[in-house]
Design an enzyme around this catalytic site. Structure first.
Site, PDB file in Angstrom:
ATOM      1  CB  THR A  62       0.322 -73.251 -31.400  1.00  0.00           C
ATOM      2  OG1 THR A  62       1.106 -74.333 -30.889  1.00  0.00           O
ATOM      3  CG2 THR A  62       0.463 -73.214 -32.910  1.00  0.00           C
TER       4      THR A  62
ATOM      5  N   GLY B  23      -2.396 -72.798 -26.096  1.00  0.00           N
ATOM      6  CA  GLY B  23      -2.998 -74.043 -25.612  1.00  0.00           C
ATOM      7  C   GLY B  23      -2.101 -74.865 -24.693  1.00  0.00           C
TER       8      GLY B  23
ATOM      9  CB  CYS C 288      -3.648 -79.321 -22.214  1.00  0.00           C
ATOM     10  SG  CYS C 288      -5.219 -80.132 -22.445  1.00  0.00           S
TER      11      CYS C 288
ATOM     12  CE  LYS D  69      -6.153 -88.607 -23.373  1.00  0.00           C
ATOM     13  NZ  LYS D  69      -5.140 -88.025 -22.484  1.00  0.00           N
TER      14      LYS D  69
ATOM     15  CB  ALA E 161       6.924 -63.600 -19.448  1.00  0.00           C
TER      16      ALA E 161
ATOM     17  CG  LEU F 109      -0.505 -97.449 -17.168  1.00  0.00           C
ATOM     18  CD1 LEU F 109      -1.340 -97.419 -15.913  1.00  0.00           C
ATOM     19  CD2 LEU F 109      -0.137 -98.892 -17.534  1.00  0.00           C
TER      20      LEU F 109
ATOM     21  CD  GLU G  38       5.420 -97.525 -10.771  1.00  0.00           C
ATOM     22  OE1 GLU G  38       5.112 -96.826 -11.742  1.00  0.00           O
ATOM     23  OE2 GLU G  38       5.835 -97.042  -9.685  1.00  0.00           O
TER      24      GLU G  38
ATOM     25  CG  HIS H 199     -32.413-100.256 -18.971  1.00  0.00           C
ATOM     26  ND1 HIS H 199     -31.400-101.004 -18.418  1.00  0.00           N
ATOM     27  CD2 HIS H 199     -33.051-101.069 -19.867  1.00  0.00           C
ATOM     28  CE1 HIS H 199     -31.435-102.233 -18.942  1.00  0.00           C
ATOM     29  NE2 HIS H 199     -32.437-102.274 -19.821  1.00  0.00           N
TER      30      HIS H 199
HETATM   31  P1  FAD Z   1       0.690 -75.960 -19.472  1.00  0.00           P
HETATM   32  O1  FAD Z   1      -0.388 -76.567 -20.266  1.00  0.00           O
HETATM   33  O2  FAD Z   1       1.950 -76.719 -19.305  1.00  0.00           O
HETATM   34  O3  FAD Z   1       0.999 -74.561 -20.159  1.00  0.00           O
HETATM   35  C1  FAD Z   1       1.990 -73.730 -19.740  1.00  0.00           C
HETATM   36  C2  FAD Z   1       2.429 -72.870 -20.897  1.00  0.00           C
HETATM   37  O4  FAD Z   1       3.288 -71.869 -20.391  1.00  0.00           O
HETATM   38  C3  FAD Z   1       3.228 -73.617 -21.961  1.00  0.00           C
HETATM   39  O5  FAD Z   1       2.643 -73.428 -23.212  1.00  0.00           O
HETATM   40  C4  FAD Z   1       4.612 -72.979 -21.903  1.00  0.00           C
HETATM   41  O6  FAD Z   1       5.194 -72.831 -23.190  1.00  0.00           O
HETATM   42  C5  FAD Z   1       4.294 -71.618 -21.322  1.00  0.00           C
HETATM   43  N1  FAD Z   1       5.407 -71.016 -20.611  1.00  0.00           N
HETATM   44  C6  FAD Z   1       6.233 -71.585 -19.711  1.00  0.00           C
HETATM   45  N2  FAD Z   1       7.113 -70.669 -19.241  1.00  0.00           N
HETATM   46  C7  FAD Z   1       6.820 -69.509 -19.858  1.00  0.00           C
HETATM   47  C8  FAD Z   1       7.352 -68.214 -19.790  1.00  0.00           C
HETATM   48  N3  FAD Z   1       8.370 -67.921 -18.978  1.00  0.00           N
HETATM   49  N4  FAD Z   1       6.819 -67.256 -20.586  1.00  0.00           N
HETATM   50  C9  FAD Z   1       5.785 -67.531 -21.429  1.00  0.00           C
HETATM   51  N5  FAD Z   1       5.235 -68.743 -21.522  1.00  0.00           N
HETATM   52  C10 FAD Z   1       5.735 -69.714 -20.745  1.00  0.00           C
HETATM   53  N6  FAD Z   1      -4.520 -83.539 -18.264  1.00  0.00           N
HETATM   54  C11 FAD Z   1      -5.835 -83.834 -18.276  1.00  0.00           C
HETATM   55  O7  FAD Z   1      -6.594 -83.264 -17.489  1.00  0.00           O
HETATM   56  N7  FAD Z   1      -6.356 -84.729 -19.161  1.00  0.00           N
HETATM   57  C12 FAD Z   1      -5.572 -85.391 -20.047  1.00  0.00           C
HETATM   58  O8  FAD Z   1      -6.061 -86.194 -20.829  1.00  0.00           O
HETATM   59  C13 FAD Z   1      -4.180 -85.113 -20.037  1.00  0.00           C
HETATM   60  N8  FAD Z   1      -3.365 -85.748 -20.906  1.00  0.00           N
HETATM   61  C14 FAD Z   1      -2.027 -85.447 -20.896  1.00  0.00           C
HETATM   62  C15 FAD Z   1      -1.204 -86.150 -21.771  1.00  0.00           C
HETATM   63  C16 FAD Z   1       0.149 -85.880 -21.795  1.00  0.00           C
HETATM   64  C17 FAD Z   1       1.042 -86.630 -22.763  1.00  0.00           C
HETATM   65  C18 FAD Z   1       0.693 -84.879 -20.942  1.00  0.00           C
HETATM   66  C19 FAD Z   1       2.147 -84.544 -20.986  1.00  0.00           C
HETATM   67  C20 FAD Z   1      -0.133 -84.194 -20.054  1.00  0.00           C
HETATM   68  C21 FAD Z   1      -1.498 -84.489 -20.014  1.00  0.00           C
HETATM   69  N9  FAD Z   1      -2.356 -83.851 -19.128  1.00  0.00           N
HETATM   70  C22 FAD Z   1      -3.686 -84.162 -19.125  1.00  0.00           C
HETATM   71  C23 FAD Z   1      -1.881 -82.842 -18.178  1.00  0.00           C
HETATM   72  C24 FAD Z   1      -2.195 -81.437 -18.716  1.00  0.00           C
HETATM   73  O9  FAD Z   1      -1.598 -81.287 -19.988  1.00  0.00           O
HETATM   74  C25 FAD Z   1      -1.687 -80.379 -17.755  1.00  0.00           C
HETATM   75  O10 FAD Z   1      -2.194 -80.624 -16.468  1.00  0.00           O
HETATM   76  C26 FAD Z   1      -2.135 -78.997 -18.200  1.00  0.00           C
HETATM   77  O11 FAD Z   1      -1.675 -78.718 -19.494  1.00  0.00           O
HETATM   78  C27 FAD Z   1      -1.628 -77.937 -17.218  1.00  0.00           C
HETATM   79  O12 FAD Z   1      -2.031 -76.683 -17.652  1.00  0.00           O
HETATM   80  P2  FAD Z   1      -1.197 -75.376 -17.300  1.00  0.00           P
HETATM   81  O13 FAD Z   1      -1.938 -74.254 -17.929  1.00  0.00           O
HETATM   82  O14 FAD Z   1      -0.911 -75.320 -15.874  1.00  0.00           O
HETATM   83  O15 FAD Z   1       0.220 -75.563 -18.013  1.00  0.00           O
HETATM   84  P1  NAI Z   2       2.689 -90.162 -12.914  1.00  0.00           P
HETATM   85  O1  NAI Z   2       3.019 -89.457 -11.683  1.00  0.00           O
HETATM   86  O2  NAI Z   2       1.271 -90.419 -13.270  1.00  0.00           O
HETATM   87  O3  NAI Z   2       3.392 -91.597 -12.945  1.00  0.00           O
HETATM   88  C1  NAI Z   2       4.768 -91.740 -12.826  1.00  0.00           C
HETATM   89  C2  NAI Z   2       5.062 -93.173 -12.420  1.00  0.00           C
HETATM   90  O4  NAI Z   2       6.453 -93.373 -12.514  1.00  0.00           O
HETATM   91  C3  NAI Z   2       4.660 -93.496 -10.994  1.00  0.00           C
HETATM   92  O5  NAI Z   2       3.949 -94.704 -10.979  1.00  0.00           O
HETATM   93  C4  NAI Z   2       5.995 -93.595 -10.254  1.00  0.00           C
HETATM   94  O6  NAI Z   2       5.960 -94.492  -9.164  1.00  0.00           O
HETATM   95  C5  NAI Z   2       6.879 -94.094 -11.375  1.00  0.00           C
HETATM   96  N1  NAI Z   2       8.289 -93.809 -11.217  1.00  0.00           N
HETATM   97  C6  NAI Z   2       8.868 -92.692 -10.723  1.00  0.00           C
HETATM   98  N2  NAI Z   2      10.201 -92.795 -10.778  1.00  0.00           N
HETATM   99  C7  NAI Z   2      10.468 -94.000 -11.342  1.00  0.00           C
HETATM  100  C8  NAI Z   2      11.660 -94.677 -11.680  1.00  0.00           C
HETATM  101  N3  NAI Z   2      12.854 -94.144 -11.474  1.00  0.00           N
HETATM  102  N4  NAI Z   2      11.575 -95.918 -12.255  1.00  0.00           N
HETATM  103  C9  NAI Z   2      10.354 -96.474 -12.483  1.00  0.00           C
HETATM  104  N5  NAI Z   2       9.189 -95.860 -12.166  1.00  0.00           N
HETATM  105  C10 NAI Z   2       9.253 -94.643 -11.622  1.00  0.00           C
HETATM  106  O7  NAI Z   2       3.456 -89.350 -14.067  1.00  0.00           O
HETATM  107  P2  NAI Z   2       3.284 -89.345 -15.636  1.00  0.00           P
HETATM  108  O8  NAI Z   2       2.633 -90.593 -16.109  1.00  0.00           O
HETATM  109  O9  NAI Z   2       4.621 -88.982 -16.165  1.00  0.00           O
HETATM  110  O10 NAI Z   2       2.287 -88.148 -15.860  1.00  0.00           O
HETATM  111  C11 NAI Z   2       2.624 -86.826 -15.423  1.00  0.00           C
HETATM  112  C12 NAI Z   2       1.412 -86.034 -15.138  1.00  0.00           C
HETATM  113  O11 NAI Z   2       0.676 -85.770 -16.307  1.00  0.00           O
HETATM  114  C13 NAI Z   2       0.496 -86.728 -14.157  1.00  0.00           C
HETATM  115  O12 NAI Z   2       0.521 -86.000 -12.958  1.00  0.00           O
HETATM  116  C14 NAI Z   2      -0.844 -86.688 -14.765  1.00  0.00           C
HETATM  117  O13 NAI Z   2      -1.756 -86.087 -13.911  1.00  0.00           O
HETATM  118  C15 NAI Z   2      -0.699 -85.850 -16.032  1.00  0.00           C
HETATM  119  N6  NAI Z   2      -1.372 -86.582 -17.091  1.00  0.00           N
HETATM  120  C16 NAI Z   2      -2.716 -86.733 -17.027  1.00  0.00           C
HETATM  121  C17 NAI Z   2      -3.375 -87.473 -17.949  1.00  0.00           C
HETATM  122  C18 NAI Z   2      -4.832 -87.656 -17.819  1.00  0.00           C
HETATM  123  O14 NAI Z   2      -5.449 -86.910 -17.058  1.00  0.00           O
HETATM  124  N7  NAI Z   2      -5.443 -88.593 -18.505  1.00  0.00           N
HETATM  125  C19 NAI Z   2      -2.694 -88.121 -19.068  1.00  0.00           C
HETATM  126  C20 NAI Z   2      -1.281 -87.924 -19.021  1.00  0.00           C
HETATM  127  C21 NAI Z   2      -0.664 -87.159 -18.074  1.00  0.00           C
END
Ligand code: FAD
Ligand code: NAI
Length: 470
Positions: free
Chosen positions: A39, A41, A44, A53, A117, A186, A203, A449
């Site tokens: 799929t 997207g 994200c 979410k 790709a 978190l 942490e 307000h």
């Molecule tokens: P991605 O979304 O990772 O998409 C890359 C795509 O490329 C994937 O579908 C993959 O299958 C495809 N791909 C990889 N290699 C190839 C290839 N060789 N050929 C073809 N396709 C390929 N960010 C927020 O801003 N708000 C949030 O609330 C948030 N929540 C998150 C919660 C979780 C659990 C996680 C893991 C991440 C969250 N993020 C959040 C981070 C966010 O998902 C990423 O920053 C965002 O998806 C990055 O977009 P992107 O397009 O760079 O890559």
């Molecule tokens: P993160 O970088 O936010 O947090 C990783 C944490 O793990 C840090 O506090 C780091 O000090 C700790 N850590 C690293 N190595 C460790 C070890 N060996 N033992 C214990 N602690 C250790 O990474 P996270 O939470 O995995 O998220 C990845 C990315 O996804 C982030 O960059 C974030 O931007 C994105 N994301 C964004 C969301 C949002 O915008 N709401 C939600 C979820 C993910």
């Protein structure tokens, strides 16, 4: 473009790639997007922002009912958890939104090349056995979970999981240990705590949420502790053993010292994410990655190779969906000969816990450092949510708004918020900063307000020492 199949070929259909593809097509460029997932997207929509979410939102309702917040407002209910239905609405949300991107691709005439790709040259890639030539190639391959040596993730077993596995747990764990007190740990730790798990966050650093403002990190830790989360700061996990349906982790002080063990029903590994470049055969295109595995670009998203561009999680900068989307739009516009710009100084970030935590711009520590270490060059105004009428009325007293401004020009340098709707409130701060606002500009803007956003106005007033309600 005689011998090119496409003007633009995007690799990856996450928020960066799919948005770039749609914008390129809107600008009249013949566009394709390669995606190997079933799929569209990306992370994200499939396993990141959206499903997390969906679980956060549903678990907030559960906790409001189970934890007494509803009863305090005169609504007495005894909730029963139907985890199957909760997962069902998560899957529905994902299906609806990923299907929506497929619809948008068709509407905008973007060809979806199904498969992964890999480069065969600097203007060609192979997808599912077929080679395509494109005048411009955008790498938008995103990121994957950073593995932790000695702690092997197996989402199918459901004992040691990454964020994808943690979204899909078949039952509420008795004890969940989260490795990494960052955003994923978190958010997903909050989901399972609300549904009944005991959650311990391990942490490595001396505080959670690295990169955020110091006051915010401290206050967030206090709030999560009050909610019942346990924290083991300055601690590292050195190994894990799965014994039947449980995991036994070995922990050590980050600075070294005696080891201890910790038993868990589920371990979530969330220590960060790393860029996806394996399998792209970057060498065939003449590209390399930096030390962190990222593809470097210039301000216009051009890589070192002419005609190849890169955006999103695979390039340096915060790994956020909205940052990837904005880069996708700007990159497509640059390819079309327009001027696509992303202001990387004003990228909001939000942690979708309860209350939410949001920030944009500099932390106080960064602002002071930038001013040459002189605290007096930076002015800070703070306003507690406890003194905000709407938050107080809604029984949401936790948190504050903090406005950081340049002492001479009064220009806003950063805004940090802990408040239930902080993720929505931060948009105003980002817009103000984008327009170069001063704290006085915000303070003299009329805010409706009673709203939580009035706390931003009062924090801005506090920059020069004159809030009304404290
Ligand atoms: P991605 O979304 O990772 O998409 C890359 C795509 O490329 C994937 O579908 C993959 O299958 C495809 N791909 C990889 N290699 C190839 C290839 N060789 N050929 C073809 N396709 C390929 N960010 C927020 O801003 N708000 C949030 O609330 C948030 N929540 C998150 C919660 C979780 C659990 C996680 C893991 C991440 C969250 N993020 C959040 C981070 C966010 O998902 C990423 O920053 C965002 O998806 C990055 O977009 P992107 O397009 O760079 O890559
Ligand atoms: P993160 O970088 O936010 O947090 C990783 C944490 O793990 C840090 O506090 C780091 O000090 C700790 N850590 C690293 N190595 C460790 C070890 N060996 N033992 C214990 N602690 C250790 O990474 P996270 O939470 O995995 O998220 C990845 C990315 O996804 C982030 O960059 C974030 O931007 C994105 N994301 C964004 C969301 C949002 O915008 N709401 C939600 C979820 C993910």
């Amino acid at each position: 473009m005689a011998d090119y199949d496409y003007d633009v070929l995007v690799i990856g259909a996450g928020p960066g790639g799919y948005v770039a593809a749609i914008r390129a097509a809107q600008l009249g460029l013949k566009t394709a997007c390669a995606e190997g997932r079933e799929t569209l997207g990306g992370t994200c929509l499939n396993v990141g922002c959206i499903p997390s979410k969906a679980m956060l939102h549903a678990s907030e309702y559960f906790e409001a009912a189970a934890g007494g917040a509803m009863a305090a407002m005169g609504i007495k209910v005894t909730p029963e958890l139907d985890l199957g239905t909760m997962h069902g609405q998560r899957k529905d949300a994902v299906k609806g939104l990923t299907g929506g991107i497929e619809f948008l691709f068709k509407k905008n005439k973007v060809d979806w090349l199904k498969g992964y790709a890999q480069f065969t040259g600097k203007d060609s890639v192979e997808v599912a056995g077929k080679t395509y030539r494109a005048k411009n190639i955008i790498i938008a391959t995103g990121s994957s979970v950073t593995p932790l040596p000695g702690v092997a993730v197996d989402n199918d077993k459901g004992v040691i999981v990454d964020s994808t596995g943690a979204l899909e747990l078949a039952k509420v764990p008795g004890h969940m240990v989260v490795i990494g007190g960052g955003v994923i740990g978190l958010e997903l730790g909050s989901v399972w705590r609300r549904l009944g798990a005991k959650v311990t966050v391990v942490e490595f650093l001396d505080q959670i949420l690295p990169g955020m403002d110091g006051d915010v990190r401290k206050e967030a830790n206090k709030i999560f502790k009050k909610q019942g989360m346990d924290f083991k700061l300055k601690t590292k996990v050195t190994g894990a053993e799965v014994k039947g349906k449980k995991a036994v982790l070995t922990l050590e002080p980050a600075a070294g010292g005696d080891a201890e063990t910790l038993e868990a029903d589920v371990v979530l590994v969330s220590i960060g994410r790393c860029p996806n470049t394996d399998g792209l055969a970057l060498d065939k295109a003449g590209l390399t990655t930096n030390q962190r595995g990222q593809i470097e670009t210039d301000h216009d998203f051009r890589t070192a190779v002419d005609g190849i561009w890169a955006i999103g999680d695979v390039v340096p900068g915060p790994m956020l969906a909205h940052k990837a989307e904005d880069e996708g739009i700007a990159c497509a516009e640059n390819i079309a000969g327009l001027t696509g710009i992303v202001n990387h100084d004003v990228i909001p970030s939000v942690v979708y816990t309860w209350p939410e935590i949001a920030g944009v711009g500099l932390t106080e520590e960064q602002a002071v450092e930038k001013a040459g270490g002189e605290k007096g060059d930076v002015k800070v105004g703070k306003f507690p949510m406890l003194a905000n009428s709407r938050a107080k009325t809604n029984h949401e007293p936790d948190g504050f708004v903090k406005v950081i401004a340049d002492a001479k020009s009064d220009r806003v340098l950063g805004v940090w918020i802990i408040a239930v709707p902080a993720g929505t409130m931060i948009a105003q701060a980002a817009q103000a900063m984008e327009f170069g606002a001063t704290s006085e500009d915000i303070a003299y803007t009329c805010h409706a307000h009673p709203t939580h956003s009035e706390a931003i106005k009062e924090a801005a007033m506090a920059v020069t020492g004159k809030p009304i309600h404290i």
